[in-house]
Write an enzyme that holds these catalytic residues in place. Structure first.
Site, PDB file in Angstrom:
ATOM      1  N   GLU A 161       4.462   4.092   6.449  1.00 43.22           N
ATOM      2  CA  GLU A 161       3.043   3.748   5.979  1.00 43.22           C
ATOM      3  C   GLU A 161       2.299   4.230   5.433  1.00 43.22           C
ATOM      4  OE1 GLU A 161       1.587   0.579   6.338  1.00 43.22           O
ATOM      5  OE2 GLU A 161       2.429  -0.860   8.607  1.00 43.22           O
ATOM      6  N   ASP A 162       0.916   3.238   4.715  1.00 48.33           N
ATOM      7  CA  ASP A 162      -0.266   3.847   4.268  1.00 48.33           C
ATOM      8  C   ASP A 162      -0.864   4.547   5.382  1.00 48.33           C
ATOM      9  OD1 ASP A 162      -0.493   1.490   4.807  1.00 48.33           O
ATOM     10  OD2 ASP A 162      -1.041   0.763   2.332  1.00 48.33           O
ATOM     11  N   GLY A 210       0.951  -1.304  -0.008  1.00 52.60           N
ATOM     12  CA  GLY A 210      -0.442  -0.071   0.041  1.00 52.60           C
ATOM     13  C   GLY A 210       1.144   1.445  -0.260  1.00 52.60           C
ATOM     14  N   LEU A 232       1.510  -2.051  13.041  1.00 53.09           N
ATOM     15  CA  LEU A 232       2.142  -0.761  13.417  1.00 53.09           C
ATOM     16  C   LEU A 232       3.219  -1.583  14.290  1.00 53.09           C
ATOM     17  CD1 LEU A 232       4.272   1.376  12.404  1.00 53.09           C
ATOM     18  CD2 LEU A 232       2.145   2.610  13.346  1.00 53.09           C
ATOM     19  N   ARG A 287      -5.682   0.374  -6.710  1.00 51.73           N
ATOM     20  CA  ARG A 287      -4.519   0.899  -6.052  1.00 51.73           C
ATOM     21  C   ARG A 287      -4.214   2.346  -7.292  1.00 51.73           C
ATOM     22  NH1 ARG A 287      -1.957  -2.189  -2.332  1.00 51.73           N
ATOM     23  NH2 ARG A 287      -2.293  -4.372  -2.798  1.00 51.73           N
ATOM     24  N   ASP A 300      -4.511   2.248  11.083  1.00 45.67           N
ATOM     25  CA  ASP A 300      -5.960   1.285  11.430  1.00 45.67           C
ATOM     26  C   ASP A 300      -5.942   1.057  12.798  1.00 45.67           C
ATOM     27  OD1 ASP A 300      -8.396   0.453  11.463  1.00 45.67           O
ATOM     28  OD2 ASP A 300      -7.963  -0.890  10.680  1.00 45.67           O
ATOM     29  N   THR A 301      -6.182  -0.698  12.908  1.00 46.68           N
ATOM     30  CA  THR A 301      -6.214  -0.995  15.074  1.00 46.68           C
ATOM     31  C   THR A 301      -4.390  -0.352  15.542  1.00 46.68           C
ATOM     32  OG1 THR A 301      -5.095  -3.169  14.886  1.00 46.68           O
ATOM     33  CG2 THR A 301      -8.067  -2.739  14.103  1.00 46.68           C
ATOM     34  N   GLY A 302      -3.572  -0.062  14.745  1.00 48.73           N
ATOM     35  CA  GLY A 302      -2.272  -0.213  15.222  1.00 48.73           C
ATOM     36  C   GLY A 302      -1.258  -1.687  15.675  1.00 48.73           C
TER      37      GLY A 302
HETATM   38  P1  IMP Z   1      -3.474  -2.200  11.539  1.00 52.72           P
HETATM   39  O1  IMP Z   1      -3.140  -3.465  12.157  1.00 52.72           O
HETATM   40  O2  IMP Z   1      -5.216  -2.413  12.365  1.00 52.72           O
HETATM   41  O3  IMP Z   1      -3.182  -0.862  12.036  1.00 52.72           O
HETATM   42  O4  IMP Z   1      -3.756  -1.877  10.021  1.00 52.72           O
HETATM   43  C1  IMP Z   1      -3.067  -1.493   8.935  1.00 52.72           C
HETATM   44  C2  IMP Z   1      -3.168  -2.174   7.995  1.00 52.72           C
HETATM   45  O5  IMP Z   1      -4.851  -2.728   7.388  1.00 52.72           O
HETATM   46  C3  IMP Z   1      -2.798  -0.767   6.365  1.00 52.72           C
HETATM   47  O6  IMP Z   1      -1.428  -1.424   6.257  1.00 52.72           O
HETATM   48  C4  IMP Z   1      -3.302  -1.543   5.407  1.00 52.72           C
HETATM   49  O7  IMP Z   1      -2.581  -2.991   5.275  1.00 52.72           O
HETATM   50  C5  IMP Z   1      -4.996  -1.966   6.000  1.00 52.72           C
HETATM   51  N1  IMP Z   1      -6.434  -1.340   5.968  1.00 52.72           N
HETATM   52  C6  IMP Z   1      -6.576  -1.142   7.426  1.00 52.72           C
HETATM   53  N2  IMP Z   1      -7.821   0.172   6.880  1.00 52.72           N
HETATM   54  C7  IMP Z   1      -7.516   0.234   5.560  1.00 52.72           C
HETATM   55  C8  IMP Z   1      -8.321   0.864   4.356  1.00 52.72           C
HETATM   56  O8  IMP Z   1      -9.507   2.267   4.881  1.00 52.72           O
HETATM   57  N3  IMP Z   1      -8.687   0.694   3.360  1.00 52.72           N
HETATM   58  C9  IMP Z   1      -7.165  -0.155   2.646  1.00 52.72           C
HETATM   59  N4  IMP Z   1      -6.585  -0.336   3.679  1.00 52.72           N
HETATM   60  C10 IMP Z   1      -6.272  -0.717   5.434  1.00 52.72           C
END
Ligand code: IMP
Length: 309
Positions: free
Chosen positions: A219-220, A166, A228, A285, A223-225
């Site tokens: 990072e792109d 992403g 990361l 994308r 979301d939940t973190g």
């Molecule tokens: P986290 O671990 O929940 O923070 O998710 C992070 C990853 O989920 C990102 O690097 C994206 O690949 C994917 N992601 C979360 N939300 C979105 C969204 O709204 N669009 C596209 N990808 C998302």
């Protein structure tokens, strides 16, 4: 997004704009969809004076500040088109530094295509609900982030680590706005999906050692973190001199794990977003902007749930 102006350039008002023609309103709907700022009849230009008296003036229909371009829309009436061509020629002679374009209805989309909206300006993009960040908003913010990183890492040679896939568009643009020597590297990981959690699995590891380096994890979207958080723990073990995070998008409302983020492009609402590298099932994308997906459309394309209800 639309900037509505009166007779003076730059003067904005909240009054609803009264358009002279339906085609003008249609044009603004397309501009608004792509979040391209516009001013309607922003300014009147003197074209010809006789004995100190103004005998001809011209008020272009629109000014698009992002593109620094005046637009005059044409109608189908041939007599008017010829008249307008004449006015535009005299405008260009008198104001050679200003850009103006005479647009026919069928030219709207090709104009947008020319200014970076790519092939998607020619068809309605199925599934797209709303453009959140336009091409020029992304450009401007990435420019600002690059300038900030350049200031704060002055005298250093940072290593930017991107998380595939992403991050591709953001990384490519960001590094071109950092005026320092730098290196880049990428890693690919399996991401958390649905209820399945557990450790992030590294599918492709970095090629560069991190020990003693000033690392910026790019990072792109966060979301939940959880992704990361795990990545930071993994990279910290490799003993970088410093480790900071730069994300284009921050979906803060969904955060489950508190992670430190130094550089944030934009905060986004609790919606699934695509474009500028971000995908839904590997699609979208290559949209040059960031947009939300229609929930109904997503639902019909999902066997398993992704993103917020
Ligand atoms: P986290 O671990 O929940 O923070 O998710 C992070 C990853 O989920 C990102 O690097 C994206 O690949 C994917 N992601 C979360 N939300 C979105 C969204 O709204 N669009 C596209 N990808 C998302």
């Amino acid at each position: 997004m639309s900037a509505k102006a009166g007779t003076d350039e730059g003067a904005e008002s909240d009054e609803p704009v009264r358009f002279a023609h339906e085609s003008e309103e249609e044009f603004t709907r397309i501009l608004d969809f792509y979040r391209v700022a516009w001013q309607y009849e922003p300014r009147t230009f003197p074209l010809k004076e006789e004995e100190g008296r103004l005998v001809e003036a011209f008020t272009p229909d629109f000014y698009l500040p992002d593109l620094d371009l005046y637009i005059e829309l044409t109608t189908l009436k041939q007599s008017l088109v010829t008249q307008k061509h004449g006015k535009i020629r005299r405008f260009q002679e008198r104001y050679p530094d200003l850009q103006i374009k005479l647009l026919h209805r069928s030219d709207y989309l090709s104009l947008l295509a020319k200014y970076g909206f790519g092939p998607f300006s020619e068809v309605e993009v199925a599934g797209i609900e709303e453009v959140l960040f336009s091409v020029s908003e992304l450009e401007q913010r990435v420019d600002e982030l690059g300038a900030q990183i350049s200031r704060e890492y002055r005298g250093k040679e940072p290593l930017l680590v991107g998380v595939l896939r992403g991050v591709t568009c953001f990384m490519a643009d960001l590094i071109r706005h950092i005026s320092l020597p730098l290196e880049i590297d990428f890693m690919a990981i399996s991401s958390f999906e649905g209820e399945r959690g557990g450790a992030v699995r590294i599918l492709k590891d970095l090629d560069e050692p991190l020990a003693g380096r000033d690392v910026i994890l790019v990072e792109d979207i966060v979301d939940t973190g959880m992704t990361l958080n795990t990545l930071l723990q993994e990279l910290q073990v490799r003993r970088p001199a410093s480790l900071k995070v730069c994300t284009l998008l921050d979906k803060r409302v969904r955060r489950l794990v508190d992670v430190p983020i130094e550089y944030v492009g934009f905060e986004v609402p609790d919606e699934f977003v695509v474009g500028y590298g971000l995908d839904f099932r590997q699609k979208f994308r290559n949209l040059p902007f960031i947009a939300t997906l229609k929930r109904d459309w997503m639902r019909t394309h999902l066997e398993t749930k992704i993103g917020p209800e």
